[in-house]
Design a protein around this motif. Structure first.
Motif, PDB file in Angstrom:
ATOM      1  N   LYS A  18      81.577  62.461  66.631  1.00  0.00           N
ATOM      2  CA  LYS A  18      82.833  62.670  67.401  1.00  0.00           C
ATOM      3  C   LYS A  18      84.123  62.281  66.557  1.00  0.00           C
ATOM      4  O   LYS A  18      85.040  62.998  66.477  1.00  0.00           O
ATOM      5  CB  LYS A  18      82.796  62.383  68.579  1.00  0.00           C
ATOM      6  CG  LYS A  18      81.609  63.317  69.503  1.00  0.00           C
ATOM      7  CD  LYS A  18      81.651  62.654  70.936  1.00  0.00           C
ATOM      8  CE  LYS A  18      82.731  62.558  71.772  1.00  0.00           C
ATOM      9  NZ  LYS A  18      82.648  61.986  73.198  1.00  0.00           N
ATOM     10  N   ARG A  19      83.968  61.331  66.115  1.00  0.00           N
ATOM     11  CA  ARG A  19      85.262  60.411  65.564  1.00  0.00           C
ATOM     12  C   ARG A  19      85.384  61.416  64.147  1.00  0.00           C
ATOM     13  O   ARG A  19      86.780  61.365  63.853  1.00  0.00           O
ATOM     14  CB  ARG A  19      85.154  58.923  65.179  1.00  0.00           C
ATOM     15  CG  ARG A  19      86.343  58.454  64.585  1.00  0.00           C
ATOM     16  CD  ARG A  19      86.008  57.035  64.542  1.00  0.00           C
ATOM     17  NE  ARG A  19      84.888  56.332  63.837  1.00  0.00           N
ATOM     18  CZ  ARG A  19      83.946  55.780  64.246  1.00  0.00           C
ATOM     19  NH1 ARG A  19      84.174  54.954  65.355  1.00  0.00           N
ATOM     20  NH2 ARG A  19      82.761  55.158  63.610  1.00  0.00           N
ATOM     21  N   GLU A  20      84.404  61.508  63.340  1.00  0.00           N
ATOM     22  CA  GLU A  20      84.684  62.143  62.227  1.00  0.00           C
ATOM     23  C   GLU A  20      85.048  63.594  62.347  1.00  0.00           C
ATOM     24  O   GLU A  20      86.344  63.989  61.581  1.00  0.00           O
ATOM     25  CB  GLU A  20      83.225  62.376  61.143  1.00  0.00           C
ATOM     26  CG  GLU A  20      83.045  61.002  60.741  1.00  0.00           C
ATOM     27  CD  GLU A  20      81.694  60.988  60.059  1.00  0.00           C
ATOM     28  OE1 GLU A  20      80.958  61.952  60.097  1.00  0.00           O
ATOM     29  OE2 GLU A  20      81.426  59.885  59.268  1.00  0.00           O
ATOM     30  N   ILE A  21      84.672  64.404  63.278  1.00  0.00           N
ATOM     31  CA  ILE A  21      85.353  65.766  63.673  1.00  0.00           C
ATOM     32  C   ILE A  21      86.739  65.521  64.170  1.00  0.00           C
ATOM     33  O   ILE A  21      87.546  66.507  63.422  1.00  0.00           O
ATOM     34  CB  ILE A  21      84.105  66.388  64.757  1.00  0.00           C
ATOM     35  CG1 ILE A  21      83.070  66.749  64.051  1.00  0.00           C
ATOM     36  CG2 ILE A  21      85.317  67.611  65.483  1.00  0.00           C
ATOM     37  CD1 ILE A  21      82.022  67.156  65.163  1.00  0.00           C
ATOM     38  N   LYS A  22      86.891  64.549  64.807  1.00  0.00           N
ATOM     39  CA  LYS A  22      88.227  64.399  65.280  1.00  0.00           C
ATOM     40  C   LYS A  22      89.286  64.224  64.126  1.00  0.00           C
ATOM     41  O   LYS A  22      90.234  64.726  63.920  1.00  0.00           O
ATOM     42  CB  LYS A  22      88.449  63.281  66.375  1.00  0.00           C
ATOM     43  CG  LYS A  22      89.853  63.146  66.715  1.00  0.00           C
ATOM     44  CD  LYS A  22      89.798  61.907  67.925  1.00  0.00           C
ATOM     45  CE  LYS A  22      91.304  61.827  68.259  1.00  0.00           C
ATOM     46  NZ  LYS A  22      91.280  60.645  69.337  1.00  0.00           N
ATOM     47  N   GLU A  23      89.019  63.347  63.157  1.00  0.00           N
ATOM     48  CA  GLU A  23      89.772  62.929  62.096  1.00  0.00           C
ATOM     49  C   GLU A  23      89.926  64.156  60.985  1.00  0.00           C
ATOM     50  O   GLU A  23      90.986  64.425  60.637  1.00  0.00           O
ATOM     51  CB  GLU A  23      88.964  61.690  61.205  1.00  0.00           C
ATOM     52  CG  GLU A  23      89.172  60.349  62.113  1.00  0.00           C
ATOM     53  CD  GLU A  23      88.598  59.434  61.256  1.00  0.00           C
ATOM     54  OE1 GLU A  23      87.803  59.673  60.089  1.00  0.00           O
ATOM     55  OE2 GLU A  23      88.647  58.383  61.644  1.00  0.00           O
ATOM     56  N   GLU A  24      88.826  64.968  61.107  1.00  0.00           N
ATOM     57  CA  GLU A  24      89.159  66.196  60.284  1.00  0.00           C
ATOM     58  C   GLU A  24      89.951  67.200  60.983  1.00  0.00           C
ATOM     59  O   GLU A  24      90.403  67.700  60.218  1.00  0.00           O
ATOM     60  CB  GLU A  24      87.533  66.752  60.223  1.00  0.00           C
ATOM     61  CG  GLU A  24      87.560  67.864  59.245  1.00  0.00           C
ATOM     62  CD  GLU A  24      85.998  68.444  59.062  1.00  0.00           C
ATOM     63  OE1 GLU A  24      85.725  69.699  59.258  1.00  0.00           O
ATOM     64  OE2 GLU A  24      84.927  67.820  58.586  1.00  0.00           O
ATOM     65  N   GLY A  25      89.837  67.258  62.096  1.00  0.00           N
ATOM     66  CA  GLY A  25      90.725  68.021  62.676  1.00  0.00           C
ATOM     67  C   GLY A  25      92.106  67.780  62.623  1.00  0.00           C
ATOM     68  O   GLY A  25      93.016  68.488  62.276  1.00  0.00           O
ATOM     69  N   GLU A  26      92.403  66.843  62.709  1.00  0.00           N
ATOM     70  CA  GLU A  26      93.767  66.180  62.396  1.00  0.00           C
ATOM     71  C   GLU A  26      94.284  66.446  61.043  1.00  0.00           C
ATOM     72  O   GLU A  26      95.511  66.572  60.995  1.00  0.00           O
ATOM     73  CB  GLU A  26      93.690  64.490  62.901  1.00  0.00           C
ATOM     74  CG  GLU A  26      93.618  64.184  64.358  1.00  0.00           C
ATOM     75  CD  GLU A  26      93.567  62.905  64.702  1.00  0.00           C
ATOM     76  OE1 GLU A  26      93.281  62.021  63.664  1.00  0.00           O
ATOM     77  OE2 GLU A  26      93.359  62.470  66.059  1.00  0.00           O
ATOM     78  N   ARG A  27      93.547  66.101  60.165  1.00  0.00           N
ATOM     79  CA  ARG A  27      93.814  66.302  58.584  1.00  0.00           C
ATOM     80  C   ARG A  27      94.163  67.949  58.489  1.00  0.00           C
ATOM     81  O   ARG A  27      94.888  68.050  57.920  1.00  0.00           O
ATOM     82  CB  ARG A  27      92.972  65.970  57.789  1.00  0.00           C
ATOM     83  CG  ARG A  27      92.855  64.386  57.322  1.00  0.00           C
ATOM     84  CD  ARG A  27      91.780  64.114  56.489  1.00  0.00           C
ATOM     85  NE  ARG A  27      90.560  63.591  57.407  1.00  0.00           N
ATOM     86  CZ  ARG A  27      89.435  63.881  56.833  1.00  0.00           C
ATOM     87  NH1 ARG A  27      88.971  64.212  55.547  1.00  0.00           N
ATOM     88  NH2 ARG A  27      88.349  63.602  57.623  1.00  0.00           N
ATOM     89  N   GLU A  28      93.473  68.516  59.132  1.00  0.00           N
ATOM     90  CA  GLU A  28      93.557  70.183  58.976  1.00  0.00           C
ATOM     91  C   GLU A  28      94.919  70.662  59.645  1.00  0.00           C
ATOM     92  O   GLU A  28      95.485  71.608  59.370  1.00  0.00           O
ATOM     93  CB  GLU A  28      92.237  71.148  59.681  1.00  0.00           C
ATOM     94  CG  GLU A  28      91.153  70.687  58.521  1.00  0.00           C
ATOM     95  CD  GLU A  28      90.062  71.317  59.222  1.00  0.00           C
ATOM     96  OE1 GLU A  28      89.997  72.175  60.014  1.00  0.00           O
ATOM     97  OE2 GLU A  28      88.923  71.320  58.250  1.00  0.00           O
ATOM     98  N   ASN A  29      95.193  69.952  60.994  1.00  0.00           N
ATOM     99  CA  ASN A  29      96.181  70.432  61.896  1.00  0.00           C
ATOM    100  C   ASN A  29      97.130  69.326  61.974  1.00  0.00           C
ATOM    101  O   ASN A  29      97.161  69.082  63.252  1.00  0.00           O
ATOM    102  CB  ASN A  29      95.640  71.177  62.971  1.00  0.00           C
ATOM    103  CG  ASN A  29      94.855  72.131  62.898  1.00  0.00           C
ATOM    104  OD1 ASN A  29      95.297  73.028  62.062  1.00  0.00           O
ATOM    105  ND2 ASN A  29      93.712  72.141  63.635  1.00  0.00           N
ATOM    106  N   PRO A  30      98.076  68.801  60.835  1.00  0.00           N
ATOM    107  CA  PRO A  30      98.782  67.639  61.357  1.00  0.00           C
ATOM    108  C   PRO A  30      99.824  68.259  62.247  1.00  0.00           C
ATOM    109  O   PRO A  30     100.408  69.426  62.174  1.00  0.00           O
ATOM    110  CB  PRO A  30      99.153  67.235  59.949  1.00  0.00           C
ATOM    111  CG  PRO A  30      99.068  68.488  59.098  1.00  0.00           C
ATOM    112  CD  PRO A  30      97.849  69.216  59.690  1.00  0.00           C
ATOM    113  N   ASP A  31     100.438  67.292  63.112  1.00  0.00           N
ATOM    114  CA  ASP A  31     101.446  68.019  63.864  1.00  0.00           C
ATOM    115  C   ASP A  31     102.901  67.928  63.331  1.00  0.00           C
ATOM    116  O   ASP A  31     103.415  67.572  62.375  1.00  0.00           O
ATOM    117  CB  ASP A  31     101.726  66.707  65.156  1.00  0.00           C
ATOM    118  CG  ASP A  31     100.443  67.111  65.979  1.00  0.00           C
ATOM    119  OD1 ASP A  31     100.141  68.101  66.111  1.00  0.00           O
ATOM    120  OD2 ASP A  31     100.131  66.076  66.823  1.00  0.00           O
TER     121      ASP A  31
END
Length: 58
Positions: free
Chosen positions: A45-58
Protein backbone atom coordinates in the motif's frame (compact mmCIF):
# COMPACT_ATOMS: atom_id res chain seq x y z
CA UNK A 1 -9.34 -3.44 3.88
CA UNK A 2 -6.92 -6.37 3.97
CA UNK A 3 -5.13 -5.05 7.05
CA UNK A 4 -8.46 -5.02 8.91
CA UNK A 5 -9.04 -8.61 7.82
CA UNK A 6 -5.64 -9.65 9.16
CA UNK A 7 -6.34 -7.79 12.42
CA UNK A 8 -9.58 -9.72 12.74
CA UNK A 9 -7.74 -12.98 12.06
CA UNK A 10 -5.19 -12.17 14.77
CA UNK A 11 -7.96 -11.32 17.23
CA UNK A 12 -9.65 -14.62 16.48
CA UNK A 13 -6.40 -16.54 16.89
CA UNK A 14 -5.88 -14.83 20.26
CA UNK A 15 -9.19 -16.26 21.48
CA UNK A 16 -8.29 -19.85 20.62
CA UNK A 17 -6.82 -21.83 23.51
CA UNK A 18 -4.61 -24.81 22.82
CA UNK A 19 -2.81 -27.14 25.16
CA UNK A 20 -0.68 -29.59 23.22
CA UNK A 21 2.79 -28.57 22.16
CA UNK A 22 1.98 -29.47 18.55
CA UNK A 23 -1.06 -27.17 18.57
CA UNK A 24 0.96 -24.39 20.21
CA UNK A 25 3.55 -24.67 17.45
CA UNK A 26 0.82 -24.51 14.81
CA UNK A 27 -0.70 -21.42 16.42
CA UNK A 28 2.71 -19.72 16.55
CA UNK A 29 3.18 -20.49 12.86
CA UNK A 30 -0.26 -19.05 12.07
CA UNK A 31 0.47 -15.86 14.02
CA UNK A 32 3.80 -15.46 12.26
CA UNK A 33 2.22 -16.04 8.84
CA UNK A 34 -0.69 -13.63 9.39
CA UNK A 35 1.64 -10.92 10.73
CA UNK A 36 3.94 -11.36 7.72
CA UNK A 37 1.03 -11.10 5.30
CA UNK A 38 -0.26 -8.01 7.07
CA UNK A 39 3.21 -6.45 6.83
CA UNK A 40 3.40 -7.23 3.11
CA UNK A 41 0.05 -5.53 2.53
CA UNK A 42 1.19 -2.42 4.39
CA UNK A 43 4.41 -2.25 2.36
CA UNK A 44 2.51 -2.71 -0.92
CA UNK A 45 0.00 0.00 0.00
CA UNK A 46 2.84 2.39 0.85
CA UNK A 47 4.64 1.65 -2.43
CA UNK A 48 1.45 2.20 -4.44
CA UNK A 49 0.83 5.48 -2.63
CA UNK A 50 4.40 6.67 -3.26
CA UNK A 51 4.17 5.67 -6.93
CA UNK A 52 0.93 7.60 -7.30
CA UNK A 53 2.46 10.67 -5.70
CA UNK A 54 5.38 10.56 -8.13
CA UNK A 55 3.08 10.23 -11.13
CA UNK A 56 0.68 12.97 -9.96
CA UNK A 57 2.63 15.62 -8.07
CA UNK A 58 0.50 18.47 -6.76
Amino acid sequence: MLTELFDEMLDTLNRIHVSSEEDINRMQWLFKTVRALKGMVKIEKREIKEEGERENPD
